[in-house]
Write an enzyme that holds these catalytic residues in place. Structure first.
Site, PDB file in Angstrom:
ATOM      1  N   HIS A 268       0.861  -1.196   0.000  1.00  0.00           N
ATOM      2  CA  HIS A 268       0.000   0.000   0.000  1.00  0.00           C
ATOM      3  C   HIS A 268       0.893   1.241   0.000  1.00  0.00           C
ATOM      4  O   HIS A 268       1.730   1.364  -0.883  1.00  0.00           O
ATOM      5  CB  HIS A 268      -0.948  -0.093   1.214  1.00  0.00           C
ATOM      6  CG  HIS A 268      -2.063   0.902   1.273  1.00  0.00           C
ATOM      7  ND1 HIS A 268      -2.443   1.695   0.223  1.00  0.00           N
ATOM      8  CD2 HIS A 268      -2.898   1.225   2.289  1.00  0.00           C
ATOM      9  CE1 HIS A 268      -3.470   2.458   0.588  1.00  0.00           C
ATOM     10  NE2 HIS A 268      -3.757   2.206   1.851  1.00  0.00           N
ATOM     11  N   HIS A 307      -2.432  -2.330  -9.572  1.00  0.00           N
ATOM     12  CA  HIS A 307      -3.435  -1.692  -8.704  1.00  0.00           C
ATOM     13  C   HIS A 307      -4.684  -2.551  -8.688  1.00  0.00           C
ATOM     14  O   HIS A 307      -5.048  -3.153  -9.693  1.00  0.00           O
ATOM     15  CB  HIS A 307      -3.793  -0.298  -9.236  1.00  0.00           C
ATOM     16  CG  HIS A 307      -4.414   0.581  -8.207  1.00  0.00           C
ATOM     17  ND1 HIS A 307      -5.752   0.542  -7.917  1.00  0.00           N
ATOM     18  CD2 HIS A 307      -3.877   1.503  -7.386  1.00  0.00           C
ATOM     19  CE1 HIS A 307      -6.014   1.416  -6.964  1.00  0.00           C
ATOM     20  NE2 HIS A 307      -4.905   2.008  -6.616  1.00  0.00           N
ATOM     21  N   ASP A 363       2.549   5.463  -6.569  1.00  0.00           N
ATOM     22  CA  ASP A 363       3.813   5.346  -5.813  1.00  0.00           C
ATOM     23  C   ASP A 363       5.038   5.226  -6.699  1.00  0.00           C
ATOM     24  O   ASP A 363       6.160   5.274  -6.189  1.00  0.00           O
ATOM     25  CB  ASP A 363       3.725   4.119  -4.891  1.00  0.00           C
ATOM     26  CG  ASP A 363       2.731   4.347  -3.775  1.00  0.00           C
ATOM     27  OD1 ASP A 363       1.818   3.519  -3.606  1.00  0.00           O
ATOM     28  OD2 ASP A 363       2.840   5.390  -3.112  1.00  0.00           O
TER      29      ASP A 363
HETATM   30  C1  SDX Z   1      -1.550   2.161  -3.322  1.00  0.00           C
HETATM   31  O1  SDX Z   1      -6.237   0.657  -3.322  1.00  0.00           O
HETATM   32  C2  SDX Z   1      -5.806   1.858  -3.496  1.00  0.00           C
HETATM   33  O2  SDX Z   1      -6.498   2.750  -3.959  1.00  0.00           O
HETATM   34  C3  SDX Z   1      -4.353   2.074  -3.082  1.00  0.00           C
HETATM   35  C4  SDX Z   1      -3.723   3.418  -3.478  1.00  0.00           C
HETATM   36  C5  SDX Z   1      -4.364   4.572  -2.729  1.00  0.00           C
HETATM   37  O3  SDX Z   1      -4.291   5.712  -3.250  1.00  0.00           O
HETATM   38  O4  SDX Z   1      -4.826   4.367  -1.582  1.00  0.00           O
HETATM   39  O5  SDX Z   1      -3.850   3.633  -4.866  1.00  0.00           O
HETATM   40  C6  SDX Z   1      -2.240   3.457  -3.096  1.00  0.00           C
HETATM   41  O6  SDX Z   1      -1.485   1.364  -2.420  1.00  0.00           O
HETATM   42  C7  SDX Z   1      -1.022   1.861  -4.703  1.00  0.00           C
HETATM   43  C8  SDX Z   1      -0.409   0.437  -4.808  1.00  0.00           C
HETATM   44  C9  SDX Z   1       1.007   0.482  -4.248  1.00  0.00           C
HETATM   45  N1  SDX Z   1       1.554  -0.911  -4.158  1.00  0.00           N
HETATM   46  C10 SDX Z   1       2.529  -1.324  -5.003  1.00  0.00           C
HETATM   47  O7  SDX Z   1       2.987  -0.670  -5.923  1.00  0.00           O
HETATM   48  C11 SDX Z   1       3.055  -2.732  -4.675  1.00  0.00           C
HETATM   49  C12 SDX Z   1       3.165  -3.557  -5.968  1.00  0.00           C
HETATM   50  N2  SDX Z   1       1.790  -3.820  -6.437  1.00  0.00           N
HETATM   51  C13 SDX Z   1       1.216  -5.116  -6.138  1.00  0.00           C
HETATM   52  O8  SDX Z   1       1.574  -5.636  -4.894  1.00  0.00           O
HETATM   53  C14 SDX Z   1      -0.284  -5.174  -6.493  1.00  0.00           C
HETATM   54  O9  SDX Z   1      -0.396  -4.688  -7.772  1.00  0.00           O
HETATM   55  C15 SDX Z   1      -1.306  -4.492  -5.596  1.00  0.00           C
HETATM   56  C16 SDX Z   1      -1.159  -4.877  -4.166  1.00  0.00           C
HETATM   57  C17 SDX Z   1      -1.227  -3.009  -5.723  1.00  0.00           C
HETATM   58  C18 SDX Z   1      -2.698  -4.945  -6.074  1.00  0.00           C
HETATM   59  O10 SDX Z   1      -2.758  -6.311  -5.842  1.00  0.00           O
HETATM   60  P1  SDX Z   1      -4.048  -7.193  -6.279  1.00  0.00           P
HETATM   61  O11 SDX Z   1      -5.119  -6.323  -6.818  1.00  0.00           O
HETATM   62  O12 SDX Z   1      -4.371  -8.095  -5.139  1.00  0.00           O
HETATM   63  O13 SDX Z   1      -3.529  -8.018  -7.501  1.00  0.00           O
HETATM   64  P2  SDX Z   1      -2.808  -9.419  -7.415  1.00  0.00           P
HETATM   65  O14 SDX Z   1      -1.713  -9.359  -6.381  1.00  0.00           O
HETATM   66  O15 SDX Z   1      -3.827 -10.489  -7.299  1.00  0.00           O
HETATM   67  O16 SDX Z   1      -2.100  -9.476  -8.852  1.00  0.00           O
HETATM   68  C19 SDX Z   1      -2.779  -9.992  -9.997  1.00  0.00           C
HETATM   69  C20 SDX Z   1      -1.655 -10.565 -10.872  1.00  0.00           C
HETATM   70  C21 SDX Z   1      -0.811 -11.607 -10.145  1.00  0.00           C
HETATM   71  O17 SDX Z   1      -0.219 -12.441 -11.152  1.00  0.00           O
HETATM   72  P3  SDX Z   1      -0.908 -13.924 -11.402  1.00  0.00           P
HETATM   73  O18 SDX Z   1      -0.992 -14.587 -10.046  1.00  0.00           O
HETATM   74  O19 SDX Z   1      -2.243 -13.644 -12.036  1.00  0.00           O
HETATM   75  O20 SDX Z   1       0.079 -14.600 -12.328  1.00  0.00           O
HETATM   76  O21 SDX Z   1      -0.743  -9.515 -11.229  1.00  0.00           O
HETATM   77  C22 SDX Z   1       0.529  -9.799 -10.637  1.00  0.00           C
HETATM   78  C23 SDX Z   1       0.306 -10.818  -9.550  1.00  0.00           C
HETATM   79  O22 SDX Z   1       1.482 -11.579  -9.343  1.00  0.00           O
HETATM   80  N3  SDX Z   1       1.017  -8.535 -10.085  1.00  0.00           N
HETATM   81  C24 SDX Z   1       2.293  -8.140 -10.121  1.00  0.00           C
HETATM   82  C25 SDX Z   1       2.319  -6.889  -9.525  1.00  0.00           C
HETATM   83  N4  SDX Z   1       1.068  -6.537  -9.140  1.00  0.00           N
HETATM   84  C26 SDX Z   1       0.268  -7.573  -9.495  1.00  0.00           C
HETATM   85  N5  SDX Z   1       3.400  -8.768 -10.602  1.00  0.00           N
HETATM   86  C27 SDX Z   1       4.557  -8.073 -10.456  1.00  0.00           C
HETATM   87  N6  SDX Z   1       4.658  -6.847  -9.900  1.00  0.00           N
HETATM   88  C28 SDX Z   1       3.559  -6.226  -9.418  1.00  0.00           C
HETATM   89  N7  SDX Z   1       3.645  -5.023  -8.853  1.00  0.00           N
END
Ligand code: SDX
Length: 428
Positions: A268, A307, A363
């Site tokens: 997050h 996201h 971010d």
């Molecule tokens: C913020 O929710 C909000 O509004 C948050 C926010 C706000 O203003 O409050 O916008 C602020 O928190 C932004 C997000 C910051 N976090 C990151 O940058 C961390 C990296 N991102 C990931 O951890 C992820 O994208 C999340 C946590 C942001 C979202 O996760 P989800 O929606 O649960 O998606 P998921 O983990 O189920 O991913 C779906 C697929 C997976 O691959 P498969 O299992 O289908 O093969 O996408 C892949 C994931 O492995 N994936 C990523 C990835 N994000 C998702 N793979 C590599 N790098 C990534 N960053």
């Protein structure tokens, strides 16, 4: 026009149910009538991570993740970032309308009146080690702040809620700056309520021991825009936490401490700090392909990408990228920016990211600007929290007034073990 209902047939019993549809949703509690026997508890939904569950009705922020749209109270984020300022956006976020001059003056005066912190708050911070993480200090000092205002527990009183909102808006940046000064062994800089919200914060952070600081208007404006971009984002993890804790009628200071705790996580708000660490691990542009391979192998995540809601470019990332130019014109370009731009280019052309609709989020670039402005990396999530404070408070204020809301208490799917008798030691 067909009725706004869902007709469900339970094939276990052959029974059919008509479930009302409202606002494109069904009430989960309406599923409880679906039973296989009289003593059956009834049907529930199972939604780990709440991917498809609305927890509330809100009028504050609208996001269209597929189109990359973000609006606060109907106003597009780009227009607010370009034409408004943070305190005006805070009023809009809380009250639902852009303020007229008298309303803005009253709002600003209410915050200015609270722009100081009690000695006890400074003593809380003085108790931390110099290398304590700023988020740990910030979270603790928010909860400690609440102990100074026991009347804030009267959350049903609008005047008490507004007093708490003024205090948290005014004191959060002071606590953040004092935490930083403590970590550097520097004397605190007294807040100057005559400065802008962003200007006062930058001065409290970076002024010399005698309080002198040459506030650069371009950096002041960039800080103001960054606060605007972080103000609210509907039911994200930290805001949902504010609502869950607030649903127990916990005071807003302690609820905000809980929300900030959720924001601290690297998935997050902690991602802005993690992006800089990631860029440093990559080290140089020519090592980006090697790192992307590790991401695709599932060994690491591309921090600042992806996201839950945006399946398109996060509109805030686009605005931040533009704000970077103004900052770097003053500070000099952060060499990490070129690497971040190249990393984005490579990722957006790679099937792994395209297929999963992974784009830069808020971010990805924010930390690069923060670093150029002189903030240490561990402070980045505190900066996110300072922008998001108004979002937490506006959502909490909406929750408290929502007659539909009750204390948050989800159910579970119990997997066992079934009932059994206690086994004395000699039988184990
Ligand atoms: C913020 O929710 C909000 O509004 C948050 C926010 C706000 O203003 O409050 O916008 C602020 O928190 C932004 C997000 C910051 N976090 C990151 O940058 C961390 C990296 N991102 C990931 O951890 C992820 O994208 C999340 C946590 C942001 C979202 O996760 P989800 O929606 O649960 O998606 P998921 O983990 O189920 O991913 C779906 C697929 C997976 O691959 P498969 O299992 O289908 O093969 O996408 C892949 C994931 O492995 N994936 C990523 C990835 N994000 C998702 N793979 C590599 N790098 C990534 N960053």
């Amino acid at each position: 026009m067909p009725a706004d209902t869902l007709t469900l047939t339970d094939n276990r019993t052959g029974k059919t149910y008509e479930i009302p549809i409202a606002d494109g949703t069904i009430r989960a509690i309406d599923l409880r009538q679906i039973k296989t026997s009289a003593d059956d508890f009834g049907m529930m939904t199972y939604d780990p991570g709440f991917l498809n569950t609305a927890s509330c009705k809100s009028r504050i922020t609208f996001i269209d993740g597929d189109k990359g749209i973000l609006e606060y109270r109907g106003y597009p984020i780009a227009q607010l970032a370009e034409q408004s300022n943070f305190l005006e956006v805070c009023y809009l976020t809380l009250r639902g309308e852009l303020p007229n001059p008298a309303q803005l003056a009253e709002w600003t005066a209410g915050i200015r009146k609270e722009t100081s912190v009690d000695e006890s708050s400074k003593n809380v911070l003085a108790g931390f080690q110099r290398d304590a993480h700023p988020m740990g200090m910030f979270i603790s000092s928010l909860a400690a702040l609440g102990t100074l205002y026991p009347e804030s527990k009267r959350v049903s009183d609008p005047a008490v809620r507004l007093a708490s909102i003024y205090r948290l808006m005014a004191k959060a940046p002071i606590l953040a700056a004092c935490g930083y000064r403590h970590s550097k062994g520097l004397p605190y800089v007294a807040p100057n309520p005559d400065l802008s919200y962003a200007g006062n914060f930058l001065t409290m952070m970076f002024a010399s021991a005698d309080g002198k600081y040459d506030l650069n208007p371009a950096l002041e404006r960039a800080m103001d825009i960054l606060f605007i971009l972080h103000a609210d984002h509907e039911q994200n993890c930290s805001t949902s936490t504010m609502r869950v804790v607030g649903s127990a009628q916990t005071d807003p200071y302690t609820s905000a401490a809980a929300a900030a705790s959720a924001l601290y996580g690297p998935l997050h708000g902690g991602a802005n700090e993690a992006v800089l660490s990631m860029l440093r691990v990559i080290g140089s542009k020519d090592r980006i392909p090697e790192y992307v391979q590790k991401v695709k192998a599932g060994e690491v995540k591309l921090m600042g990408f992806g996201h839950r809601v945006y399946k398109n470019y996060d509109p805030r990332a686009r605005i931040i990228k533009r704000a970077a130019d103004e900052v770097f014109a003053v500070t000099g370009k952060n060499p990490l920016l070129e690497m971040a731009i190249e990393l984005e280019r490579i990722a957006l052309e790679d099937e792994y990211f395209v297929k999963r609709k992974l784009y830069p989020n808020v971010d990805f670039y924010s930390g690069i600007i923060y670093e150029a402005m002189g903030f240490p990396t561990p402070m980045f999530t505190v900066l996110f929290a300072l922008g998001r404070m108004i979002g937490w408070l506006a959502q909490w204020d909406e929750l408290v007034q929502d007659s539909d809301q009750k204390i948050s208490r989800p159910r579970q799917v119990f997997l066992g073990p079934a009932r059994r008798d206690f086994a004395p030691m000699d039988q184990r």
